[in-house]
Design a protein around this motif. Structure first.
Motif, PDB file in Angstrom:
ATOM      1  N   GLN A   1     -60.025  65.661  89.895  1.00  0.00           N
ATOM      2  CA  GLN A   1     -61.266  66.254  90.407  1.00  0.00           C
ATOM      3  C   GLN A   1     -61.078  66.907  91.768  1.00  0.00           C
ATOM      4  O   GLN A   1     -61.897  67.714  92.189  1.00  0.00           O
ATOM      5  CB  GLN A   1     -62.371  65.201  90.505  1.00  0.00           C
ATOM      6  CG  GLN A   1     -62.946  64.766  89.167  1.00  0.00           C
ATOM      7  CD  GLN A   1     -62.257  63.534  88.608  1.00  0.00           C
ATOM      8  OE1 GLN A   1     -61.173  63.166  89.055  1.00  0.00           O
ATOM      9  NE2 GLN A   1     -62.856  62.910  87.632  1.00  0.00           N
ATOM     10  N   VAL A   2     -59.988  66.558  92.458  1.00  0.00           N
ATOM     11  CA  VAL A   2     -59.707  67.153  93.774  1.00  0.00           C
ATOM     12  C   VAL A   2     -58.901  68.436  93.618  1.00  0.00           C
ATOM     13  O   VAL A   2     -59.290  69.490  94.143  1.00  0.00           O
ATOM     14  CB  VAL A   2     -58.950  66.158  94.679  1.00  0.00           C
ATOM     15  CG1 VAL A   2     -58.530  66.841  95.983  1.00  0.00           C
ATOM     16  CG2 VAL A   2     -59.814  64.946  94.980  1.00  0.00           C
TER      17      VAL A   2
ATOM     18  N   GLY B   1     -62.445  72.358  92.233  1.00  0.00           N
ATOM     19  CA  GLY B   1     -61.561  71.710  93.199  1.00  0.00           C
ATOM     20  C   GLY B   1     -60.893  72.662  94.183  1.00  0.00           C
ATOM     21  O   GLY B   1     -61.382  73.754  94.474  1.00  0.00           O
TER      22      GLY B   1
ATOM     23  N   ALA C   1     -64.668  54.938  92.681  1.00  0.00           N
ATOM     24  CA  ALA C   1     -64.254  55.997  93.609  1.00  0.00           C
ATOM     25  C   ALA C   1     -63.643  55.359  94.850  1.00  0.00           C
ATOM     26  O   ALA C   1     -64.142  54.347  95.339  1.00  0.00           O
ATOM     27  CB  ALA C   1     -65.445  56.867  94.000  1.00  0.00           C
TER      28      ALA C   1
ATOM     29  N   ASN D   1     -61.042  59.337  91.746  1.00  0.00           N
ATOM     30  CA  ASN D   1     -62.258  59.269  90.936  1.00  0.00           C
ATOM     31  C   ASN D   1     -61.855  58.831  89.530  1.00  0.00           C
ATOM     32  O   ASN D   1     -61.379  59.646  88.731  1.00  0.00           O
ATOM     33  CB  ASN D   1     -62.935  60.635  90.856  1.00  0.00           C
ATOM     34  CG  ASN D   1     -63.577  61.054  92.154  1.00  0.00           C
ATOM     35  OD1 ASN D   1     -64.720  60.725  92.420  1.00  0.00           O
ATOM     36  ND2 ASN D   1     -62.843  61.792  92.978  1.00  0.00           N
TER      37      ASN D   1
ATOM     38  N   GLU E   1     -60.109  59.673  85.605  1.00  0.00           N
ATOM     39  CA  GLU E   1     -59.656  61.035  85.865  1.00  0.00           C
ATOM     40  C   GLU E   1     -59.510  61.767  84.516  1.00  0.00           C
ATOM     41  O   GLU E   1     -59.829  61.200  83.467  1.00  0.00           O
ATOM     42  CB  GLU E   1     -58.300  61.014  86.598  1.00  0.00           C
ATOM     43  CG  GLU E   1     -58.289  60.215  87.892  1.00  0.00           C
ATOM     44  CD  GLU E   1     -58.714  61.029  89.099  1.00  0.00           C
ATOM     45  OE1 GLU E   1     -58.996  62.227  88.944  1.00  0.00           O
ATOM     46  OE2 GLU E   1     -58.746  60.459  90.212  1.00  0.00           O
TER      47      GLU E   1
ATOM     48  N   ASN F   1     -66.753  65.282  90.898  1.00  0.00           N
ATOM     49  CA  ASN F   1     -66.118  64.462  91.935  1.00  0.00           C
ATOM     50  C   ASN F   1     -67.222  63.621  92.587  1.00  0.00           C
ATOM     51  O   ASN F   1     -67.995  64.108  93.406  1.00  0.00           O
ATOM     52  CB  ASN F   1     -65.451  65.374  92.969  1.00  0.00           C
ATOM     53  CG  ASN F   1     -64.683  64.608  94.017  1.00  0.00           C
ATOM     54  OD1 ASN F   1     -64.961  63.445  94.286  1.00  0.00           O
ATOM     55  ND2 ASN F   1     -63.720  65.260  94.638  1.00  0.00           N
TER      56      ASN F   1
END
Length: 574
Positions: A157-158, A171, A243, A259, A262, A295
């Protein structure tokens, strides 16, 4: 005589009309040949040129130690040129076999009359090479690039992912698109009037320009360990999600943001195998994908619960409405207007100092100091601490604080807000604000972006972020570090205690809306070393089964993370 005169007039009219038409045609021809020649030369050139794009390699994403988190994989695009195909049936059969496609699908594209028709993109290079070696007339194999993530689900998510056009979708991939994207190249070939490429005429190539490399603050090892810890506690507590954030509270550099669950970045459009997709509508499937890509650390708000007491404490200490030695009496509840608002300890804590109140996470103590501060001042500190603005973390889709209007904050709302209820913030907002309180009073900007390098490895940009000084005094900051350290050493956060290290922190257990659902969020925010914080972390467990108290299930997770991360960071500094 009359007829002759009439006929002469007719001849003269026709003659002059013909002269005018000839002059107009000549004028038009002169205009086209002289004044508009460039346009028609260009059109003629376009009729005899075929252009194919060469996709540029996207810039890599590296962690703070140079570990490659996102790179490129060479793939191929298979296309056909209708006019150049000599053996249609052979072409259809061979492409269908090599590409694993239905013959009807391939036939439709082979038989379509167009200058060039794509059959399939993102074909493995080995397959593309085999098709090239078949030497099929009218079949073009162009090498291309596909985004590839070596660690699959890591920080999905990043990092985010790209679409078929190699552009970022979520992201960091989309946030830093301007640096990561390259400039596509082209291949120009000459054709005859029928669109068939001329033999013996060299291709005109304009080589693509690769994108820049982005170095981020994430540490692969810390991120991996946080994800492992998150998966472990999610399975143990049968939670909906977990998280975890780890950050440098002095400058906002984010070491990890996990998170769980994933998703696989190399296959981002496939839902979890636990979901039955057989009867899903396209709209419902897209909704599920959007949820999978969310996220929680930045996109979702929640009632923070007792972790927010650290912020209430800082505001009240700064304003001077409480001291660490002030005494309070907790009978297990406090009457505010017509409401009886309870403490988590039904029998109450009895007589206690403010220091003991924060160690015990006693709601009546915080309601009392909040009422001393007053609604107007409380709201003003919300603004001063930056809670009513975005943190401006460098990830798309950050959610803002959901807060009462100033004029709507009555005594009951004020009382519940002091211990983190009746409003909502994001986890990254909470952690950023606590960081700013314990680092000496400087509001920092949480971020991942660190440096940008060109394709030759030369640094071209160091990314910088805004800071706001003196949101609290150094004296208040020192007091808060002392108080939060005592929460771990003597109070509700004792499960975060780690021998050999000074840990400060605050636990929380908040109930989600609607309250009747009996669902909880357990969390713990902690930093180390308590006297000079180098790292701050937060663990949030969504809807755990069984015991759900933050001090019992969230604090030990961060303790175990710190048991590995703190020695690792010390080694990194040397």
């Amino acid at each position: 005589m009359k007829n002759r005169t009439y006929n002469k007039k007719k001849i003269m009219i026709v003659f002059f009309a013909a002269v005018i038409m000839i002059i107009a045609l000549l004028g038009r021809m002169i205009f086209l040949m002289i004044f508009d020649a460039e346009y028609y030369q260009k059109r003629a050139k376009e009729l005899h040129e075929r252009e194919r794009k060469i996709k540029a390699a996207r810039g890599e994403i590296l962690d703070r130690n140079g570990v490659v988190l996102a790179t490129n994989k060479t793939v191929c695009t298979i296309s056909v040129i209708h006019n150049q195909i000599k053996n249609k049936e052979q072409t259809i059969q061979m492409l269908s076999k090599e590409l694993g496609l239905e013959e009807a699908y391939v036939r439709k594209r082979v038989e379509k009359i167009s200058s060039m028709e794509k059959i399939k993109t993102n074909v493995e290079k080995e397959v593309g090479d085999r098709i090239r070696n078949l030497d099929l007339d009218g079949v073009k194999v162009d090498e291309d690039f596909k985004r590839y993530y070596p660690y699959g689900e890591l920080a999905s998510q990043v990092l985010g992912f790209t679409g078929g056009d190699n552009q970022g979708i979520i992201g960091l991939e989309v946030k830093y698109e301007e640096y990561l994207k390259g400039v596509n190249g082209t291949i120009l070939t000459m054709t005859d009037a029928r669109g068939i490429e001329l033999e013996g005429v060299a291709e005109d190539r304009m080589e693509p320009k690769p994108g820049n490399t982005l170095e981020i603050t994430m540490d692969y090892n810390i991120q991996s360990y946080c994800e492992q810890a998150a998966k472990r506690v999610m399975e143990e507590k049968e939670a909906d999600a977990v998280a975890i954030i780890l950050m440098d509270p002095q400058n906002g550099e984010i070491y990890a943001m996990a998170n769980v669950p994933e998703f696989n970045l190399n296959d981002p459009f496939t839902l979890s195998s636990k979901i039955d997709t057989s009867e899903l509508t396209d709209e419902k499937k897209q909704d599920l994908l959007n949820q999978m890509w969310r996220n929680r650390c930045i996109n979702d708000t929640y009632e923070p619960g007792s972790t927010f007491k650290a912020i209430t404490s800082a505001a009240c200490l700064e304003e001077g409405v409480v001291t660490v030695n002030d005494t309070f009496s907790c009978p297990g509840y406090k009457i505010v207007e017509d409401r009886k608002i309870r403490c988590h300890k039904v029998g109450g804590h009895g007589l206690e100092t403010f220091t003991q109140g924060i160690q015990n996470s006693c709601n009546p103590v915080f309601m009392e100091i909040g009422l001393r501060l007053g609604a107007d001042k409380f709201y003003d500190y919300f603004q001063k601490f930056g809670l009513l603005k975005l943190t401006n973390v460098d990830l798309p889709g950050e959610a803002g604080t959901i807060m009462h209007k100033k004029e709507d904050i009555g005594l009951v709302e004020l009382a519940t807000m002091t211990f983190g209820q009746s409003f909502q913030i994001t986890p990254i907002q909470l952690l950023t604000t606590i960081s700013s309180i314990i680092n000496g009073g400087t509001r920092i900007t949480p971020h991942f972006g660190k440096k940008v390098y060109n394709s030759d490895g030369k640094e071209i940009k160091t990314l910088t972020y805004q800071k706001q000084k003196e949101i609290v005094s150094k004296e208040t900051s020192e007091t808060m570090k002392m108080l939060l350290e005592s929460v771990v050493s003597e109070g509700s956060g004792h499960n975060a205690y780690l021998e050999g290290y000074r840990i400060g922190g605050k636990t929380a257990t908040s109930q989600t809306l609607p309250r009747s659902a009996n669902k909880y969020i357990s969390s713990f925010a902690g930093f180390a070393p308590a006297n000079d914080p180098k790292v701050i972390g937060m663990v949030i467990i969504y809807n755990p089964k069984g015991i759900y108290y933050g001090g019992t299930i969230a604090a030990p997770v961060l303790r175990d993370i710190y048991d590995n991360v703190l020695p690792y960071l010390e080694k990194q500094e040397k």
